[in-house]
Design an enzyme around this catalytic site. Structure first.
Site, PDB file in Angstrom:
ATOM      1  N   TRP A 187       0.864  -1.188   0.000  1.00 64.02           N
ATOM      2  CA  TRP A 187       0.000   0.000   0.000  1.00 64.02           C
ATOM      3  C   TRP A 187       0.893   1.227   0.000  1.00 64.02           C
ATOM      4  O   TRP A 187       1.819   1.322   0.807  1.00 64.02           O
ATOM      5  CB  TRP A 187      -0.930   0.050   1.223  1.00 64.02           C
ATOM      6  N   GLU A 226      -3.041  -2.873  -2.465  1.00 62.03           N
ATOM      7  CA  GLU A 226      -4.157  -2.258  -1.719  1.00 62.03           C
ATOM      8  C   GLU A 226      -4.516  -0.875  -2.250  1.00 62.03           C
ATOM      9  O   GLU A 226      -3.695   0.047  -2.253  1.00 62.03           O
ATOM     10  CB  GLU A 226      -3.782  -2.165  -0.234  1.00 62.03           C
ATOM     11  N   LYS A 228      -7.021   2.653  -2.324  1.00 59.30           N
ATOM     12  CA  LYS A 228      -7.575   3.555  -1.314  1.00 59.30           C
ATOM     13  C   LYS A 228      -8.295   4.700  -1.996  1.00 59.30           C
ATOM     14  O   LYS A 228      -7.974   5.076  -3.127  1.00 59.30           O
ATOM     15  CB  LYS A 228      -6.422   4.073  -0.450  1.00 59.30           C
ATOM     16  N   ASP A 259      -9.566  -2.951   1.718  1.00 57.94           N
ATOM     17  CA  ASP A 259      -9.613  -2.424   3.088  1.00 57.94           C
ATOM     18  C   ASP A 259     -11.008  -1.829   3.253  1.00 57.94           C
ATOM     19  O   ASP A 259     -11.437  -1.003   2.435  1.00 57.94           O
ATOM     20  CB  ASP A 259      -8.518  -1.357   3.260  1.00 57.94           C
ATOM     21  N   HIS A 262     -11.579   1.902   2.795  1.00 61.03           N
ATOM     22  CA  HIS A 262     -11.000   2.578   1.640  1.00 61.03           C
ATOM     23  C   HIS A 262     -11.968   2.842   0.491  1.00 61.03           C
ATOM     24  O   HIS A 262     -11.560   2.947  -0.656  1.00 61.03           O
ATOM     25  CB  HIS A 262      -9.797   1.786   1.132  1.00 61.03           C
ATOM     26  N   HIS A 286      -8.527  -6.152   4.534  1.00 55.79           N
ATOM     27  CA  HIS A 286      -8.111  -5.389   5.700  1.00 55.79           C
ATOM     28  C   HIS A 286      -9.396  -4.975   6.397  1.00 55.79           C
ATOM     29  O   HIS A 286     -10.083  -4.060   5.950  1.00 55.79           O
ATOM     30  CB  HIS A 286      -7.313  -4.133   5.300  1.00 55.79           C
ATOM     31  N   ASP A 294     -11.816   7.168   6.567  1.00 56.07           N
ATOM     32  CA  ASP A 294     -11.035   5.961   6.862  1.00 56.07           C
ATOM     33  C   ASP A 294     -10.425   6.104   8.260  1.00 56.07           C
ATOM     34  O   ASP A 294      -9.218   6.164   8.423  1.00 56.07           O
ATOM     35  CB  ASP A 294      -9.943   5.821   5.785  1.00 56.07           C
ATOM     36  N   ASP A 296     -10.315   4.145  10.826  1.00 59.47           N
ATOM     37  CA  ASP A 296      -9.706   2.973  11.459  1.00 59.47           C
ATOM     38  C   ASP A 296     -10.141   2.780  12.906  1.00 59.47           C
ATOM     39  O   ASP A 296      -9.320   2.518  13.785  1.00 59.47           O
ATOM     40  CB  ASP A 296      -8.171   3.028  11.344  1.00 59.47           C
ATOM     41  N   ASP A 326      -6.960  -4.329  10.166  1.00 58.04           N
ATOM     42  CA  ASP A 326      -6.197  -3.084   9.992  1.00 58.04           C
ATOM     43  C   ASP A 326      -6.956  -1.916  10.608  1.00 58.04           C
ATOM     44  O   ASP A 326      -7.735  -1.261   9.929  1.00 58.04           O
ATOM     45  CB  ASP A 326      -5.934  -2.833   8.495  1.00 58.04           C
TER      46      ASP A 326
HETATM   47  C1  RNT Z   1      -3.770   2.827   5.024  1.00 59.47           C
HETATM   48  C2  RNT Z   1      -3.853   1.374   4.695  1.00 59.47           C
HETATM   49  C3  RNT Z   1      -2.702   0.528   5.139  1.00 59.47           C
HETATM   50  C4  RNT Z   1      -2.230   0.876   6.529  1.00 59.47           C
HETATM   51  C5  RNT Z   1      -1.246  -0.094   7.133  1.00 59.47           C
HETATM   52  C6  RNT Z   1      -0.572   0.475   8.320  1.00 59.47           C
HETATM   53  O1  RNT Z   1      -4.925   3.500   4.805  1.00 59.47           O
HETATM   54  O2  RNT Z   1      -5.032   0.861   5.180  1.00 59.47           O
HETATM   55  O3  RNT Z   1      -3.020  -0.804   5.001  1.00 59.47           O
HETATM   56  O4  RNT Z   1      -3.303   1.002   7.413  1.00 59.47           O
HETATM   57  O5  RNT Z   1      -0.397  -0.531   6.187  1.00 59.47           O
HETATM   58 ZN    ZN Z   2      -5.284  -1.255   5.034  1.00 60.44          ZN
END
Ligand code: RNT
Ligand code: ZN
Length: 419
Positions: A187, A226, A228, A259, A262, A286, A294, A296, A326
């Site tokens: 990523w 990955e 986003k 993810d 994302h 993820h 995003d 998290d 993640d």
């Molecule tokens: C970032 C991505 C990525 C990170 C990690 C730390 O938006 O989701 O995967 O969260 O690699």
């Molecule tokens: Zn991620």
């Protein structure tokens, strides 16, 4: 008090209730037992890592909170990880970022890392019956800027190409060592705050960089890419968008990482599984929880997670989909945050495994749509939790909320002392 007698009694009733729908609770537990989640090391230390030049977190991602007890050393990350795995059922994987090498205080730049820097991780994982996954790290570095693999400057781009090639090499060695392919996630945050004059240019550069990186074939690692939507400070344009990686993955047979944070917030990640599986070999997930962006947040048992889990089971895709977590939350006890998210993911998978999908399909094929909806509603309140408790009991890990006390104890004895 949760007594063993109550767990067993509740399980027997639940087993019968599910059997009425033709669902075998024992089989569901067997399947759940085989699902190894890839646990993200970075929840223990707010994505800090162990490079000697400790840069602050960049790349448009953010950890909020300042709860005491962050892991500061490799030993602390390992201790925390083992605490976590003692509180969750099953055997799992551990996902490392390239910045978590065992650098022994030396200044090893990203274009210098080697498998040797991860040797002690491989041995540690083996000792604890875990397998490792890996991630290249293009953020939190003086050469990160807004563009890494998509940078028109050859020396910066070359630096990140070298880094990523080395990450594949390290992943290959990990995979060989552990006799299980290492999933290597790529990523990058590349993008811009304002719309660039050429959107195309940077995507062409990224495509070339990827082609160069993936030239070498490996047998013991698998490449994941990955996508986003946007990062903080990079709101107008993301080079590695979903269209970009979906196209690249389908064309070059690479694994696309989805993810759950994302995408546009109303987009269903569950809905993407069946399409991706038609055109790419496998999927990496993820699992995260976006709130408005995003963000998290800690993963919880919500409708999105349930929908995603059901999709994996309904598509019979558990062998082809790798489930990584993640998220990063530093506002509450980090170990607690970790355990909540992992257990939520397992609970969602269990509920999916307990679904009488055949019955739903019969209704659907007969055009009995009221019946299909009614059953879907009823399934929500079937006693899946009694099966979950039984699963925890058999795995010798805390049942129900009793893990809260374990985490409080670890906080009192270990993490609160890290000052
Ligand atoms: C970032 C991505 C990525 C990170 C990690 C730390 O938006 O989701 O995967 O969260 O690699
Ligand atoms: Zn991620």
């Amino acid at each position: 008090m949760i007594t063993e007698r109550n767990i067993l009694a509740a399980y027997e009733l639940a087993k019968e209730r599910y059997a009425n729908w033709g669902v075998d609770t024992e089989k569901a537990m067997e399947k759940l037992q085989r699902i190894a989640l890839s646990l993200h090391c970075w929840q223990t230390d707010d994505v800090a890592g162990f490079e000697s030049r400790n840069c602050s977190l960049t790349g448009g991602i953010q950890v909020t909170g300042n709860y005491p007890g962050r892991a500061r050393t490799i030993d602390e990350v390992r201790a925390d990880a083992l605490k976590v795995t003692s509180l969750i059922p099953g055997k799992h994987r551990f996902s490392l970022h390239a910045t978590y090498g065992d650098f022994e205080g030396k200044n090893v730049d990203r274009d210098q890392i080697e498998p040797e820097h991860f040797r002690s991780w491989m041995e540690w994982a083996k000792e604890h019956e875990m397998k490792l996954d890996f991630n290249s790290t293009s953020f939190s570095h003086p050469k990160s800027g807004n563009l890494t693999l998509a940078n028109p400057d050859d020396s910066i781009r070359g630096f990140w190409i070298e880094h990523t090639k080395r990450c594949r090499w390290i992943s290959e060695e990990m995979g060989k060592f552990q006799e299980s392919p290492c999933m290597m996630n790529l990523w990058i945050h590349d993008g811009s705050k304002e719309v660039p004059a050429s959107r195309l240019k940077y995507r062409q550069i990224l495509e070339n960089s990827l082609d160069e990186i993936f030239k070498r074939r490996y047998e013991n690692m698998k490449d994941c890419i990955e996508a986003k939507l946007f990062g903080i400070g990079l709101e107008s344009y993301t080079v590695g968008s979903y269209d970009f990686y979906l196209g690249y993955g389908a064309k070059k047979q690479k694994i696309v990482t989805l993810d759950t944070g994302h995408f546009h917030l109303t987009e269903s990640i569950a809905d993407k599984i069946s399409s991706l599986l038609l055109f790419t070999p496998e999927i990496m997930l993820h699992v995260s929880r976006p709130i408005r962006w995003d963000s998290d947040h800690v993963v919880i048992l919500n409708d999105e997670l349930l929908d995603l889990s059901r999709e994996l089971v309904r598509c019979d895709a558990l062998e082809r989909v790798h489930i990584g977590l993640d998220y990063f939350d530093a506002t509450i006890n980090r170990i607690g945050a970790y355990v909540i998210g992992i257990r939520a993911t397992q609970k969602a998978l269990l509920q999916a495994l307990l679904e009488p999908t055949d019955r739903l399909l019969i209704y659907e094929n007969n055009g009995q749509f009221f019946q299909r909806l009614a059953l879907q509603e009823e399934l929500k309140s079937l006693p899946w939790n009694a099966v979950w408790d039984m699963f925890c009991l058999r795995n010798g890990v805390p049942v129900g909320e009793s893990y809260i006390a374990d985490i409080e104890k670890y906080e009192a004895e270990v993490t609160s002392k890290r000052v």
